[in-house]
Every structure is written in C-alpha cells, then in structure tokens.
Motif scaffolding. Structure first.
Motif, short mmCIF file in Angstrom:
data_model
loop_
_atom_site.label_atom_id
_atom_site.label_comp_id
_atom_site.label_asym_id
_atom_site.label_seq_id
_atom_site.Cartn_x
_atom_site.Cartn_y
_atom_site.Cartn_z
N THR A 58 18.99 79.57 -69.39
CA THR A 58 20.24 79.41 -70.10
C THR A 58 20.00 79.41 -71.61
N SER A 59 21.09 79.59 -72.36
CA SER A 59 21.05 79.49 -73.82
C SER A 59 22.25 78.65 -74.26
N THR A 60 21.96 77.55 -74.91
CA THR A 60 23.03 76.66 -75.36
C THR A 60 22.80 76.28 -76.82
N GLY A 61 23.80 75.66 -77.43
CA GLY A 61 23.72 75.29 -78.83
C GLY A 61 23.51 73.79 -79.02
N GLN A 62 23.08 73.44 -80.21
CA GLN A 62 22.93 72.03 -80.57
C GLN A 62 23.12 71.88 -82.07
N LEU A 63 24.08 71.05 -82.47
CA LEU A 63 24.24 70.73 -83.88
C LEU A 63 23.09 69.87 -84.33
N ALA A 64 22.66 70.10 -85.57
CA ALA A 64 21.52 69.33 -86.09
C ALA A 64 21.80 67.84 -86.10
N THR A 65 23.08 67.48 -86.13
CA THR A 65 23.45 66.06 -86.15
C THR A 65 23.55 65.45 -84.76
N ASP A 66 23.44 66.27 -83.72
CA ASP A 66 23.56 65.78 -82.35
C ASP A 66 22.19 65.46 -81.76
N PRO A 67 22.09 64.45 -80.93
CA PRO A 67 20.78 64.08 -80.36
C PRO A 67 20.32 64.99 -79.24
N ARG A 68 21.23 65.77 -78.65
CA ARG A 68 20.85 66.61 -77.52
C ARG A 68 21.70 67.88 -77.51
N PRO A 69 21.27 68.91 -76.79
CA PRO A 69 22.03 70.16 -76.73
C PRO A 69 23.39 69.98 -76.07
N ARG A 70 24.26 70.94 -76.29
CA ARG A 70 25.56 70.94 -75.62
C ARG A 70 25.36 71.06 -74.12
N PRO A 71 26.26 70.51 -73.32
CA PRO A 71 26.13 70.60 -71.87
C PRO A 71 26.08 72.06 -71.41
#
Length: 386
Positions: free
Chosen positions: A71-84
């Motif tokens: 899979t390929s998902t995103g993550q904001l630098a301010t978030d502790p973990r990737p998007r579901p």
C-alpha cells in the motif's frame, strides 16, 4: 499454499480499467492508460489509483487464502502515524466472510504546502483469510477504497478457477469524493457498492475525489466501455473549484452527455445533482477549510447574478438540461442529490462536505430504492432492494 497467477490467469480484476506494472507487482487504475496524457494535475493520478470498487473475483475450493499487497499512504509531519490504510474485505458467495486492515507499506511524508514531500519506502504485507467454507465457492476480495494498493501475490491451499458468468447487468457510475467514499467504513460500505448489492448489479465506480469536472476523457471512457446502466453525479467539485460559470457549465454538461450517448444511445442514464452542502448552497466557490475544520466558501453570493455557480444554481441547471433533452432522449433521468442526503441531515457531514460511514450506507439504500425499485430508471436489473 500455491501461488495463483494474478494477471492472465483465472482471477478477474473488476472495477479497474488498467494495470500498471510496478517493481512490486501490478497497480490497478480506474481509468484506461490512454487518459494519462490528457491531465497534468497529479491529484487525478492519485485518486485514479485509489481502488474504490476494485475487487478480485474467482472460484476456489480453498479453505485458506493469503493476499500480499504493497500500500501507499500519507502522513503529515505533525501526525504521529500514517493515515489509516483502510480495509480488505472478503465476500464468499456474496456474503461477508472477513475484514482485515490493509498493511502499511510506502508512506508519503507531507510537511505542508510548498514543501518537498518525502517517500519512506515500505515492504509488502500479507493478510490471511482462514476457515473458509468447504467446497467450490465464489470469492470477491475488495481492495481499500482510499489507499493505492499494488497487488504482489495471491496464494491458496486449493484450486482456483475463473468465476462463472452470473448474468448481472453492469452499472457504470462517475462522481466526486462523495461517490468515491474515502470516509466509508470499508470498500463494501461505499454507497455505490451498497446500492449495487441491493439492486443486483455489478458496479464500476469511476468516481474521482476532487476531480468530477466533466473531463472529456472520462466521457470517452464511459462511451467506449460496456454498460447496461450509467449514472453521473455532477456539481460539487465544479462549484468548490469555481471551475465553470453558468455560460460554460450548461454546454459542458451537454457535451459530456452527447459523448456518452455516442456509444450508449439507449442505455438508462441517470444524472444526479449534489447532496446538501451548507457552505455552497447559495454561495459560490472556491472553497477552503475553515479554522473549525469545516468547508467554507470564499465566493461572493452577489456574483451568482453574474453567472457564478452555487449548488442551487447547479441543481436548477441540471434539472433544466434533463427536461430539455428528455424530449428526444426518453432514457435520460434526473435525481436531486438531496434525496440521498438532505438539508436536515448535514450533521452527518463532519467536515461540512463528506458524509460519514453510516450516511454513506443510508445513501446507498436510498439510491437503490429510487433507481432499482418498480418504476425506477434502473428497474429490471435484478433483485429488488430490500
């Protein structure tokens, strides 16, 4: 466990019109390959490889299946973990038989607008479905609707055969994120899939989150593919991006419909207007996200008199176009999107725009009751909605 050929073998990949070969395997795309040269915005490619409605279909006597994906998902630098990453769902003979969280693979780290995005490479992960019923059965393995998913391997502890024809009619749908349904609780919880199950049809969902803009390449795609039923949900992206004025909107709708009719002159075709969206009902776009996290319109309501589009204007224009065309096209129909989600249900729009999981399922039931029931535009396509 024996490896099963994913391409050119017994497995049918439904809902995808193209397969991109990748280093890991193959990536389903929901538009044909020739369309890639006709858009520049990377968001179009991004939503096209989000496999809403894409599923692997085959027969097997296996009691256990393994499915390897990247899979390929995103993550904001301010978030502790990737998007579901969403869910992989298994249906056996049409009945739910298991759900698994899609494994996290590649992660796109996003630091904010105007910054360089960085890909953190990941590895394929394996999900397993065990304890399947004995005997030959039809399997549908649905991919997560919101997460690009490369197919790496499929393994089974029994024989795998091609699915048998089931006689269901093919429904092709195109719309925005509200038809793509990123917020649904799983791939079979998107409203088009819910409606298709109730109506007894096969759905091909060509919806493009943020990109339902009457693009000619989408109209040509629908024109050239097999379809027994067609629906188009238009308006919300057009208003939110301020993509048209009234002068250009009507001809663009006519042109889109004309192109489809070149390939499907008599196919039942349902044109749908947007569901309720308080920010845009009377105020034109463009839009932004407000400090409360909800959609806000940046246009001036006074500009509507000069041709700017609000949802109220769009609904009136779509209804007018359908009424005019019905004099020579009796198979064209109109549905006000507020019949799926109305102004008294906008509490279901957490961000002011997108329905939640329960609302998507309710929309699917309402669409089925309208379209597939006795007297509906798609009546006669199979099982009646319950």
């Amino acid at each position: 466990m024996k490896a099963v050929q994913l391409v050119g073998g017994p497995v049918e990949l439904r809902g995808a019109l193209d397969l991109e070969v990748t280093e890991a395997g193959v990536m389903p795309r929901r538009l044909p390959a020739w369309t890639k040269e006709q858009y520049q915005d990377p968001s179009v490619h991004g939503v096209t490889v989000m496999p809403s409605g894409v599923r692997l279909v085959f027969r097997t006597d296996a009691r256990e299946l393994e499915f390897e994906v990247l899979t390929s998902t995103g993550q904001l630098a301010t978030d502790p973990r990737p998007r579901p990453t969403g869910m992989l769902e298994l249906l056996v003979d049409g009945a739910p038989a298991g759900r698994r969280q899609a494994p996290v693979g590649n992660v796109l780290l996003m630091a904010g607008p105007g910054t360089v995005q960085r890909v953190i490479p990941g590895e394929p992960g394996t999900v397993r479905f065990a304890g399947l019923p004995a005997g030959m059965k039809q399997i549908e393995l649905w991919l997560p609707q919101q997460t690009p998913t490369e197919l790496v391997a499929l393994r089974a502890d029994g024989s795998v055969l091609a699915p048998l024809p089931d006689g269901r009619r093919r429904w092709v749908h195109h719309g925005s994120s509200i038809s793509h349904c990123l917020e649904a609780d799983g791939p079979t919880g998107t409203w088009p899939v819910v409606a298709a199950a109730l109506g007894g049809v096969e759905v091909i969902n060509l919806s493009q989150a943020g990109n339902a803009l009457l693009d000619p390449y989408v109209a040509r795609t629908i024109r050239d593919m097999p379809a027994d039923l067609i629906s188009l949900k238009a308006g919300i992206n057009i208003v939110s991006l301020a993509a048209f004025r009234l002068r250009t909107f009507g001809p663009a709708v006519h042109g889109f419909l004309d192109t489809i009719r070149d390939g499907h002159p008599d196919t039942p075709l349902l044109l749908m207007s947007p569901v309720s969206c308080p920010a845009l009902e009377e105020t034109p776009g463009p839009t932004a996200t407000g400090p409360d996290g909800k959609l806000t319109a940046l246009g001036d309501p006074a500009e509507v008199a000069g041709g700017a589009l609000s949802l109220t204007v769009v609904r009136a224009e779509l209804a007018r176009i359908v009424a005019a065309r019905q004099t020579h096209d009796p198979h064209l129909h109109y549905l006000d999107g507020r019949e799926l989600l109305g102004p008294d249900e906008t509490d279901d729009l957490a961000d002011g725009l997108h329905p939640g999981a329960a609302a998507y399922r309710r929309m699917g039931r309402r669409f089925a009751a309208h379209a597939f029931a006795d007297g509906g535009p798609f009546h006669g396509s199979g099982a009646e909605p319950g």
